[in-house]
Design an enzyme around this catalytic site. Structure first.
Site, short mmCIF file in Angstrom:
data_model
loop_
_atom_site.label_atom_id
_atom_site.label_comp_id
_atom_site.label_asym_id
_atom_site.label_seq_id
_atom_site.Cartn_x
_atom_site.Cartn_y
_atom_site.Cartn_z
N GLY A 88 0.81 -1.21 0.00
CA GLY A 88 0.00 0.00 0.00
C GLY A 88 0.84 1.27 0.00
O GLY A 88 0.55 2.23 -0.70
N SER A 89 1.93 1.27 0.78
CA SER A 89 2.78 2.46 0.85
C SER A 89 3.43 2.73 -0.50
O SER A 89 3.52 3.90 -0.93
CB SER A 89 3.87 2.27 1.91
OG SER A 89 3.29 2.03 3.17
N ASN B 36 -8.06 4.50 8.54
CA ASN B 36 -7.58 3.33 9.26
C ASN B 36 -7.72 3.46 10.78
O ASN B 36 -7.82 2.46 11.47
CB ASN B 36 -6.12 3.04 8.88
CG ASN B 36 -5.24 4.26 8.89
OD1 ASN B 36 -5.56 5.27 8.28
ND2 ASN B 36 -4.13 4.18 9.60
N GLN C 88 -7.99 0.30 3.42
CA GLN C 88 -8.88 -0.23 4.45
C GLN C 88 -10.24 -0.64 3.89
O GLN C 88 -10.98 -1.37 4.53
CB GLN C 88 -9.08 0.79 5.57
CG GLN C 88 -7.83 1.09 6.38
CD GLN C 88 -7.44 -0.05 7.32
OE1 GLN C 88 -8.26 -0.86 7.74
NE2 GLN C 88 -6.16 -0.14 7.64
N SER D 43 -3.90 -2.86 -0.71
CA SER D 43 -2.82 -3.62 -0.08
C SER D 43 -3.33 -5.02 0.25
O SER D 43 -4.42 -5.18 0.80
CB SER D 43 -2.35 -2.92 1.19
OG SER D 43 -1.38 -3.71 1.84
N THR E 267 11.74 -8.32 -10.87
CA THR E 267 11.06 -9.60 -11.09
C THR E 267 9.84 -9.68 -10.18
O THR E 267 9.93 -9.40 -8.98
CB THR E 267 12.01 -10.78 -10.81
OG1 THR E 267 13.15 -10.63 -11.66
CG2 THR E 267 11.35 -12.11 -11.08
N CYS F 29 3.11 5.39 19.55
CA CYS F 29 4.07 5.52 20.64
C CYS F 29 5.44 5.16 20.09
O CYS F 29 5.74 4.00 19.87
CB CYS F 29 3.70 4.56 21.77
SG CYS F 29 4.98 4.37 23.00
#
Ligand SMILES: *Cc1c(COP(=O)(O)O)cnc(C)c1O
Length: 387
Positions: free
Chosen positions: A73-74, A153, A181, A201, A239, A328
């Site tokens: 996805g990124s 998300n 999502q 994704s 590939t 965090c």
């Protein structure tokens, strides 16, 4: 002793479905060919990649030649946004996104903002939704691209993508949506939607990690991030990751079948039970995100006067996997940019908890969570410095 394990973090990743794993396995050894080779091994691998492309295309109503497989996805978000900017005509340097995007979009925009692009970040309402009016008034003559996520998300809110895309189309602006999502969980049809590019994704829909896809409407030109052998229509050289691509294709078929069998209705009923149960049994807790314009599997709440991390750790101890909305990073507690953009104050935003259901979630799981969650909050509040 507790032995029950309840995984409620399907927005972070889903388990690979058994059918998906079984479909992938032959492509590691028996059919290990390189799809770019001309012999039988290569042809079998090519056939498998083509079939996967058809399955992913069918999931969103695209043609197979509008689907590019990527490394996730990124990667798809980066390819859509940088690829469009690097192919932009002279004078189109303005790009628009929203304040609640995934970092794969938001940080790409910020990076481009330091490299000659003019960036507008749209605000959201209290539910995390982008309004068509705010988009319409942000578009300028030099606007190239708008990227607004399909569904969030962290809080599960679904954006009015059809209206947002419609505005872009009317004004001749490219529209990209990060649908990571949403794909496989709610119906998407790019034939009917005014969307030019759409990110997917695999690991958020029963497939393996490290593979994704970008839908690119026919006729749209992008500059690749990766140059090389020219695979994936020249847009993602290297590939092909055949086992994972096969896994993503099978995941798409599994998702479609689950949807037809009413999975969204099943999980949304459990989700509502969870949200109602939490807010009625925990004082000073409330639902974050939209109550109805919401992903079927997505529950998120804020518990006042508590740190979400504390809840996460104690839930983990009880065998329940959830996430706290705040990221965090090694001790420094930054509250979620999504919740802040929705207007929550820092202290409240710290008390966020996300519980995302999946195919394995049962009624008994929800009962177990509703039994454990309230006493955990009670204990934490007794220790809390607020009160
Ligand atoms: C998970 C996620 C991504 C990133 O996808 P990867 O395949 O993990 O790179 C992007 N956008 C949203 C909305 C996500 O939830």
């Amino acid at each position: 002793m507790e032995t029950r394990k309840v995984y409620l973090d399907n927005s972070a990743t889903t388990s690979v479905a058994e059918e998906v794993l079984n479909a992938m396995l032959p492509y590691f050894r028996e059919h290990m060919g390189n799809p770019n080779s001309l012999h039988a091994w290569g042809r079998e691998a090519r056939r498998a990649v083509d079939e996967a492309r058809e399955s992913v295309a069918a999931l969103v109503g695209a043609s197979p030649n509008e689907i590019v497989f990527t490394g996730g996805g990124s990667v798809s978000d980066n390819l859509a946004i940088k690829g469009a900017v690097w192919s932009a005509p002279e004078g189109k340097r303005h790009i628009i996104t929203s304040a609640v995007e995934h970092h794969a979009v938001l940080d790409t925009f910020k990076w481009l903002g330091k490299r000659g692009c003019s960036v507008t970040i749209l605000p959201v309402d209290e539910y995390g939704m982008v309004s068509p009016e705010s988009l319409a008034s942000a578009i300028r003559d030099d606007t190239l691209l708008v990227s607004v996520m399909y569904a969030n998300n962290e809080v599960g809110t679904i954006n009015p993508v059809e209206e947002l895309g419609g505005i872009c189309r009317e004004r001749g602006v490219l529209f990209h949506t990060d649908a990571v999502q949403a794909t496989g969980h709610i119906p998407i049809d790019v034939h009917k939607l005014p969307v030019d590019m759409l990110t997917m994704s695999s690991h958020k829909m029963y497939g393996p990690k490290g593979v994704g896809a970008l839908y690119i409407r026919k006729g749209i030109k992008l500059t690749p991030l990766i140059h090389g052998g020219g695979q994936e229509f020249g847009l993602y050289s290297g590939t092909e990751n055949v086992p994972c691509v096969v896994g993503m294709g099978t995941g798409a078929r599994v998702a479609l079948r689950l949807h037809e069998a009413g999975e969204a209705g099943r999980v949304s009923e459990l989700r509502d039970q969870l949200l109602d149960g939490i807010t009625s049994s925990i004082p000073d807790s409330f639902v974050t995100g939209h109550r109805t314009q919401r992903l079927p599997y997505h529950a998120s709440v804020c518990v006042r006067r508590i740190e979400g991390e504390g809840i996460l750790l104690r839930m983990d101890f009880a065998g329940i996997g959830v996430s706290s909305g705040s990221a965090c990073t090694s001790g420094s507690l930054e509250p979620s940019h999504v919740l802040l953009a929705m207007g929550l104050d820092h202290a409240t935003a710290h008390g966020s908890v996300r519980l995302t259901l999946g195919i394995d979630t049962t009624r008994e799981d929800i009962g177990y969570v509703l039994e454990k969650f309230p006493p955990i909050v009670e204990t934490l509040r007794k220790m809390s410095p607020y009160k």
